[in-house]
Design a protein around this motif. Structure first.
Motif, PDB file in Angstrom:
ATOM      1  N   UNK A   5       0.796  -6.971  -9.973  1.00 45.57           N
ATOM      2  CA  UNK A   5       1.870  -7.828  -9.482  1.00 45.57           C
ATOM      3  C   UNK A   5       2.076  -7.648  -7.992  1.00 45.57           C
ATOM      4  N   UNK A   6       2.011  -6.424  -7.540  1.00 47.98           N
ATOM      5  CA  UNK A   6       2.221  -6.169  -6.118  1.00 47.98           C
ATOM      6  C   UNK A   6       1.065  -6.736  -5.313  1.00 47.98           C
ATOM      7  N   UNK A   7      -0.176  -6.631  -5.870  1.00 45.58           N
ATOM      8  CA  UNK A   7      -1.304  -7.175  -5.141  1.00 45.58           C
ATOM      9  C   UNK A   7      -1.171  -8.691  -5.012  1.00 45.58           C
ATOM     10  N   UNK A   8      -0.566  -9.310  -6.042  1.00 48.79           N
ATOM     11  CA  UNK A   8      -0.406 -10.744  -6.011  1.00 48.79           C
ATOM     12  C   UNK A   8       0.484 -11.194  -4.866  1.00 48.79           C
ATOM     13  N   UNK A   9       1.524 -10.425  -4.598  1.00 42.71           N
ATOM     14  CA  UNK A   9       2.419 -10.779  -3.491  1.00 42.71           C
ATOM     15  C   UNK A   9       1.760 -10.509  -2.151  1.00 42.71           C
ATOM     16  N   UNK A  10       0.972  -9.404  -2.118  1.00 42.47           N
ATOM     17  CA  UNK A  10       0.346  -9.022  -0.874  1.00 42.47           C
ATOM     18  C   UNK A  10       1.292  -8.262   0.014  1.00 42.47           C
ATOM     19  N   UNK A  11       0.789  -7.362   0.827  1.00 42.23           N
ATOM     20  CA  UNK A  11       1.642  -6.583   1.704  1.00 42.23           C
ATOM     21  C   UNK A  11       2.152  -7.424   2.862  1.00 42.23           C
ATOM     22  N   UNK A  12       3.323  -7.089   3.392  1.00 41.86           N
ATOM     23  CA  UNK A  12       3.826  -7.810   4.564  1.00 41.86           C
ATOM     24  C   UNK A  12       2.839  -7.700   5.726  1.00 41.86           C
ATOM     25  N   UNK A  13       2.817  -8.691   6.561  1.00 42.56           N
ATOM     26  CA  UNK A  13       1.888  -8.706   7.683  1.00 42.56           C
ATOM     27  C   UNK A  13       2.107  -7.492   8.569  1.00 42.56           C
ATOM     28  N   UNK A  14       1.011  -6.812   8.888  1.00 42.87           N
ATOM     29  CA  UNK A  14       1.083  -5.662   9.770  1.00 42.87           C
ATOM     30  C   UNK A  14       1.380  -4.361   9.054  1.00 42.87           C
ATOM     31  N   UNK A  15       1.626  -4.423   7.738  1.00 42.65           N
ATOM     32  CA  UNK A  15       1.924  -3.195   7.006  1.00 42.65           C
ATOM     33  C   UNK A  15       0.650  -2.604   6.431  1.00 42.65           C
ATOM     34  N   UNK A  16       0.796  -1.486   5.766  1.00 43.08           N
ATOM     35  CA  UNK A  16      -0.335  -0.793   5.157  1.00 43.08           C
ATOM     36  C   UNK A  16      -0.795  -1.551   3.916  1.00 43.08           C
ATOM     37  N   UNK A  17      -2.088  -1.697   3.749  1.00 39.59           N
ATOM     38  CA  UNK A  17      -2.624  -2.376   2.565  1.00 39.59           C
ATOM     39  C   UNK A  17      -2.393  -1.509   1.338  1.00 39.59           C
ATOM     40  N   UNK A  18      -1.835  -2.112   0.292  1.00 44.27           N
ATOM     41  CA  UNK A  18      -1.559  -1.377  -0.935  1.00 44.27           C
ATOM     42  C   UNK A  18      -2.837  -0.847  -1.567  1.00 44.27           C
ATOM     43  N   UNK A  19      -2.757   0.417  -2.021  1.00 39.92           N
ATOM     44  CA  UNK A  19      -3.834   1.089  -2.752  1.00 39.92           C
ATOM     45  C   UNK A  19      -5.081   1.345  -1.914  1.00 39.92           C
ATOM     46  N   UNK A  20      -4.914   1.306  -0.621  1.00 36.70           N
ATOM     47  CA  UNK A  20      -5.983   1.707   0.293  1.00 36.70           C
ATOM     48  C   UNK A  20      -5.879   3.211   0.535  1.00 36.70           C
ATOM     49  N   UNK A  21      -6.912   3.841   1.099  1.00 38.72           N
ATOM     50  CA  UNK A  21      -6.792   5.270   1.425  1.00 38.72           C
ATOM     51  C   UNK A  21      -5.594   5.564   2.332  1.00 38.72           C
ATOM     52  N   UNK A  22      -5.303   4.652   3.246  1.00 36.65           N
ATOM     53  CA  UNK A  22      -4.142   4.847   4.124  1.00 36.65           C
ATOM     54  C   UNK A  22      -2.842   4.823   3.328  1.00 36.65           C
ATOM     55  N   UNK A  23      -2.774   3.941   2.340  1.00 36.45           N
ATOM     56  CA  UNK A  23      -1.592   3.860   1.487  1.00 36.45           C
ATOM     57  C   UNK A  23      -1.373   5.180   0.745  1.00 36.45           C
ATOM     58  N   UNK A  24      -2.432   5.712   0.141  1.00 27.16           N
ATOM     59  CA  UNK A  24      -2.289   6.953  -0.612  1.00 27.16           C
ATOM     60  C   UNK A  24      -1.947   8.126   0.311  1.00 27.16           C
ATOM     61  N   UNK A  25      -2.534   8.114   1.524  1.00 27.21           N
ATOM     62  CA  UNK A  25      -2.192   9.156   2.493  1.00 27.21           C
ATOM     63  C   UNK A  25      -0.727   9.051   2.903  1.00 27.21           C
ATOM     64  N   UNK A  26      -0.243   7.824   3.069  1.00 25.78           N
ATOM     65  CA  UNK A  26       1.160   7.614   3.424  1.00 25.78           C
ATOM     66  C   UNK A  26       2.079   8.119   2.316  1.00 25.78           C
ATOM     67  N   UNK A  27       1.682   7.904   1.071  1.00 26.39           N
ATOM     68  CA  UNK A  27       2.467   8.409  -0.061  1.00 26.39           C
ATOM     69  C   UNK A  27       2.492   9.933  -0.063  1.00 26.39           C
ATOM     70  N   UNK A  28       1.352  10.554   0.284  1.00 26.53           N
ATOM     71  CA  UNK A  28       1.322  12.009   0.390  1.00 26.53           C
ATOM     72  C   UNK A  28       2.247  12.509   1.489  1.00 26.53           C
ATOM     73  N   UNK A  29       2.257  11.813   2.624  1.00 21.34           N
ATOM     74  CA  UNK A  29       3.161  12.184   3.714  1.00 21.34           C
ATOM     75  C   UNK A  29       4.618  12.003   3.280  1.00 21.34           C
TER      76      UNK A  29
END
Length: 310
Positions: A5-29
């Motif tokens: 469902x979240x992928x369907x909406x897509x991330x806001x422009x300029x934000x981190x792509x959902x479920x990318x390595x950067x996203x998971x790193x951000x969650x760790x931070x």
């Protein structure tokens, strides 16, 4: 599942792509930011809880404990053990939240797309905590020894680490790993599964989809869901928490874990496993609520959606 469902909406422009390595790193931070400071802030509660678990007669109440400690050692004494707490739970937070998001995505979207959501939450949180505790265990061992022995086993993280490793090797830092898993894995399974389920139920009760509420309202839901989850966490993990404190303070050199737990249980009995529970409910409920508030607020600041409610 939520990810689709979240992928369907897509991330806001300029934000981190959902479920990318950067996203998971951000969650760790986000996990570091939410867990390290919050656990450190409740060091006074944790200090008294640990000492009362090991010796129920040491203080007549929590307030008398703090008065006694402050009179003898000042504020430093009240926050004794803050350094291993801060470092250990920062590492643990990174693993707990970061790997949870990884496993939730891969279990729910890639490996078992038709699985029950609650089963996915339970499996992802158990897997994440298994790894996170390997990072936490050495610091927890030093913290517990510092806090539960009088006079203190060590006066700093560095001193405690050096004393343990010089006498017992690296293995001495991990002798509480199995009971730590026994405490933290059920704790985290309840924490994440209850939180996700509670948040979903709150939005159903409110009668409108999550996206119709602003960020402040969504993080408020996260706080409430976190507090409810925290109460369950405290109860289900408390006996193992007592055993971890006892093992780190009272395990004899060369004694196996099973033998030590049997001996300790013989001394304290079933009732002794619940020493300090009211304090822990207050501590963990508040702690968990603020962790989810901080974590989801951090995600929102990066343009990411809050957890749950999809």
């Amino acid at each position: 599942m939520a990810a689709t469902q979240m992928q369907g909406r897509g991330p806001p422009k300029g934000s981190i792509e959902l479920f990318s390595p950067t996203y998971f790193a951000a969650c760790g931070l986000g996990g570091i930011i939410s867990c390290g400071p919050t656990h450190t802030s409740v060091t006074p509660l944790d200090l008294v809880k640990c000492r009362r678990q090991v010796d129920p007669k040491i203080y007549s109440s929590n307030f008398s404990a703090w008065r006694s400690i402050f009179a003898k050692e000042g504020l430093r004494g009240v926050f004794f053990g803050w350094a291993p707490t801060a470092v250990g739970y920062s590492f643990q937070g990174a693993g707990k939240y970061g790997f949870y998001e990884v496993f939730k995505y891969y279990y729910g979207e890639k490996l078992f797309p038709n699985a029950n959501k609650t089963v996915v939450y339970l499996g992802a949180s158990a897997s994440a905590e298994f790894l996170a505790d390997i990072a936490l265990c050495p610091f927890e061992a030093v913290k517990v020894r510092m806090q539960t022995t009088l006079p203190p086993y060590a006066n700093s993280l560095r001193e405690g680490w050096t004393k343990v490793t010089s006498k017992e090797g690296i293995g001495g830092l991990y002798k509480g790993l199995y009971p730590l898993w026994g405490r933290q894995i059920p704790y985290t399974m309840v924490k994440f599964a209850t939180f996700e389920t509670t948040v979903n139920q709150i939005y159903k009760t409110l009668g409108k989809p999550k996206e119709s509420y602003n960020s402040l309202q969504q993080t408020g839901v996260s706080f409430l869901g976190g507090y409810i989850a925290g109460i369950g966490c405290a109860v289900i993990s408390h006996p193992a928490d007592v055993m971890v404190s006892k093992l780190n303070a009272d395990r004899q050199p060369g004694e196996s874990g099973g033998k030590a737990m049997s001996r300790i249980y013989g001394n304290i009995g079933f009732r002794g496993l619940w020493n300090g529970l009211p304090v822990r409910i207050a501590m963990i409920g508040t702690l968990t609520a603020f962790q989810w508030l901080i974590y989801d607020s951090f995600k929102v600041s990066l343009g990411l959606p809050t957890t749950g409610g999809h």
